[in-house]
Design a protein around this motif. Sequence first.
Motif, mmCIF file in Angstrom:
data_model
loop_
_atom_site.group_PDB
_atom_site.id
_atom_site.type_symbol
_atom_site.label_atom_id
_atom_site.label_comp_id
_atom_site.label_asym_id
_atom_site.label_seq_id
_atom_site.Cartn_x
_atom_site.Cartn_y
_atom_site.Cartn_z
ATOM 1 N N ASP A 266 55.928 -6.017 66.706
ATOM 2 C CA ASP A 266 56.559 -4.856 67.184
ATOM 3 C C ASP A 266 56.542 -3.560 66.490
ATOM 4 O O ASP A 266 56.863 -3.347 65.338
ATOM 5 N N PRO A 267 55.884 -2.749 67.048
ATOM 6 C CA PRO A 267 55.670 -1.355 66.581
ATOM 7 C C PRO A 267 56.663 -0.529 66.109
ATOM 8 O O PRO A 267 56.501 -0.044 64.917
ATOM 9 N N GLU A 268 57.553 -0.465 66.677
ATOM 10 C CA GLU A 268 58.998 0.317 66.228
ATOM 11 C C GLU A 268 59.520 -0.578 65.091
ATOM 12 O O GLU A 268 59.849 0.165 64.277
ATOM 13 N N LEU A 269 59.699 -1.547 65.000
ATOM 14 C CA LEU A 269 60.128 -2.284 63.821
ATOM 15 C C LEU A 269 59.121 -1.808 62.512
ATOM 16 O O LEU A 269 59.764 -1.840 61.356
ATOM 17 N N GLU A 270 57.915 -2.186 62.855
ATOM 18 C CA GLU A 270 57.110 -1.945 61.732
ATOM 19 C C GLU A 270 56.881 -0.646 61.164
ATOM 20 O O GLU A 270 56.724 -0.410 60.062
ATOM 21 N N ALA A 271 57.390 0.476 62.089
ATOM 22 C CA ALA A 271 57.560 1.506 61.547
ATOM 23 C C ALA A 271 58.608 1.925 60.652
ATOM 24 O O ALA A 271 58.545 2.633 59.760
ATOM 25 N N LYS B 199 44.406 2.652 56.686
ATOM 26 C CA LYS B 199 45.451 3.555 57.445
ATOM 27 C C LYS B 199 45.344 5.050 56.670
ATOM 28 O O LYS B 199 45.387 5.870 57.167
ATOM 29 N N LEU B 216 48.469 -9.930 66.570
ATOM 30 C CA LEU B 216 49.054 -9.111 67.399
ATOM 31 C C LEU B 216 50.220 -8.305 66.278
ATOM 32 O O LEU B 216 50.471 -6.937 66.549
ATOM 33 N N VAL B 219 48.092 -5.401 64.763
ATOM 34 C CA VAL B 219 48.219 -4.152 65.908
ATOM 35 C C VAL B 219 49.208 -3.278 65.860
ATOM 36 O O VAL B 219 49.163 -2.408 65.809
ATOM 37 N N ALA B 220 50.360 -4.024 65.914
ATOM 38 C CA ALA B 220 51.643 -3.142 65.803
ATOM 39 C C ALA B 220 52.034 -2.582 64.873
ATOM 40 O O ALA B 220 52.374 -1.416 64.901
ATOM 41 N N ARG B 221 51.283 -2.992 63.591
ATOM 42 C CA ARG B 221 51.457 -2.145 62.317
ATOM 43 C C ARG B 221 50.621 -0.743 62.315
ATOM 44 O O ARG B 221 50.948 0.165 61.876
ATOM 45 N N ALA B 240 50.894 1.449 71.964
ATOM 46 C CA ALA B 240 51.022 -0.020 71.290
ATOM 47 C C ALA B 240 52.736 -0.095 71.719
ATOM 48 O O ALA B 240 53.284 -1.024 71.946
ATOM 49 N N ARG B 241 53.478 1.052 71.496
ATOM 50 C CA ARG B 241 54.980 1.012 71.838
ATOM 51 C C ARG B 241 55.169 0.315 73.166
ATOM 52 O O ARG B 241 56.079 -0.509 73.258
ATOM 53 N N TYR B 244 54.080 -3.444 73.881
ATOM 54 C CA TYR B 244 54.949 -4.328 73.037
ATOM 55 C C TYR B 244 56.269 -4.310 73.775
ATOM 56 O O TYR B 244 57.102 -5.407 73.744
ATOM 57 N N ARG B 261 58.211 -15.323 65.213
ATOM 58 C CA ARG B 261 58.329 -14.059 64.460
ATOM 59 C C ARG B 261 59.371 -14.181 63.321
ATOM 60 O O ARG B 261 60.429 -14.792 63.496
ATOM 61 N N ASP B 263 61.263 -11.894 62.308
ATOM 62 C CA ASP B 263 62.252 -10.923 62.347
ATOM 63 C C ASP B 263 63.405 -11.636 63.492
ATOM 64 O O ASP B 263 64.387 -11.162 63.621
#
Lengths: 326, 332
Positions: A266-271, B199, B216, B219-221, B240-241, B244, B261, B263
Amino acid sequence: MTDDTPLLEVRNLVKHFHVGGGLFGGTAGIVRAVDGVSFTIRRGETLGLVGESGCGKTTTGRCILQLERPTSGQIVFEGSDLTTLSEKELRPVRRKMQVIFQDPYSSLNPRMTVGQIIAEPVAVHGIVTDRAKRAERVRELLSHVGLLPQHAQRYPHQLSGGQRQRVGIARALAVEPALIICDEPVSALDVSIQAQIVNLLEDLQAQFGLTYLFVAHDLSVVRHISDRVAVMYLGKIVEITDRKSLYDDPRHPYTKALLSAVPIPDPELEARREHIVLGGEVPSALNPPSGCVFHPRCPIAVDRCRGEVPELREIRPGHRAACILA
Amino acid sequence: MAILLDVRHLSTQFQTGAGIVRAVDDVSWDVNAGETVALVGESGCGKSVSALSIMRLVAAPAGRIVGGQVLFKGRDLLTLNEEEMRRVRGREIAMIFQEPMTSLNPVLTIERQLSEGLEIHLGMAGADARRRAVELLAMVGIPDPGRRLGQYPHQFSGGMRQRIMIAMALACNPSLVLADEPTTALDVTIQAQILELMKDLSRRLGVAMLIITHNLGVVARYADRVNVMYAGRIIEQGTARELYANPRHPYTLGLLHSVPRLDEPRRARLDPIEGQPPDLTRLPTGCAFAPRCAFRVERCAVERPPLVPIGGQGHVSACWEAERLDRTPALR
């Protein structure tokens, strides 16, 4: 479901390997692969054993199976200490304990058909002596793991990775074991197939009352499948408790770092998420650090950690951690 | 942002005993300068062959690039001769592989391997090359770089070797790095270190990255934009945003739902994608994912869906039922 009698009790397990290389075949050093590990697994339960490569999780599994004879300690299975048994006395016990490996391709004989692979343990252990009945048993086992009768005629190379792992599971089931040690059973599989195998393992557990030791490095999968979880680092258990406590309230800094290192899709959460990135690497088990073995990488280590080996102590009922600051 | 790499209608085939495998089949995607783009998919989906095709390292004669263009800074790499291509590899586009032990030469010192590119591409030698090599090792976080330069790959841990691979990739200041499963062989805590390093370096040096992975979470990070591949084709593409939050291909949706997951509350059961990965020598005429798809309709078996825009920001999906997916309540 789980009852309270332990099926397996590991007490103070130690496995040291002597490394050659000294002059005239002498010993150059001792790898402390497993260094005083204790835990129990109740009947019908799944204990997850997590840690990074070299932490001793696989060696622990091999010692339980008596594929490695422990240096010291006890492996009490159904009431008898396996470390005191001879090879011959172990044979009936081996039927009760099976293993599923990470890479089904290298653990299946390429020259045998799937049917032969599954029938072999049934014949060796004398479970079904009649040939026709054995074929019947193979068909039954194939259906338990979601394969078709015609798969019995195939060779391992003719199957996909997921199907091969199903064959590995059927072979383990063939002797009606009580305990199955699953050593990274899904990590070599594609993401879309992993969930199929995890669900299958859970179904089989419910159907046959199996007990699992689930050895893995993937913390998300371990959380899904385990009732309790033990975290290993450099030959020792650093934290052990039920699933909920471990994931909701980890107490050992290594467990916290491991959980933080798992990227979440989840890109938003990761950020937004804060990441604990551990410095350094796992030290060599040939020459482990003094005091707490984690102290050189620990973000909260204090002076005491260098000199004092932390005891795996109870922090609250059913939750133990080996950290003086936990 | 300027387009750095523009892959257009790339097709790569392999001749095998079982027939022709279209490993990469009419695939288009691009990378902007300084950006991180991901190619995601499972084994055999064509993500690694895509990278090898860009570098023109597909093993002939079995493998062959049969069509398309690979425009790098406006120049089609597929039209260059071998000599011109050598000047691109390592100099302008570098590559990092999954298993550093197999891509480092075990009998040469790290210094020799690091300075090879510097000599060939930048004409550096002697003390200059050594100074740069020390600087590179320090940059990727290897302690005591002056001493360690004289050592051999087996004297380094897996994580350290991957740091050396990164140093080698960055040696000649390339503008694009292709990283093929760069952390898959590493432990979780080391994976985190290497990804943070990549990064950080890509930001500091302004290097664009193509990350090829099946993970995945990774990728998200790290990725700005994502291309999802299945059976040699891109089936969904987007930021990405967006991808997902609003997956619009059943395969992407299935992948996201099949992984547990940390979370989220633990689910009683996982939702796998049913069936087996496709046999690339015998792909169906319609959508390659149709046999495993929960949203399949009759049309899927006969007609292959093209990539069509959905929503904004370049989000595209190759699914006849993409609209229906939008209205599907979250499965979890």
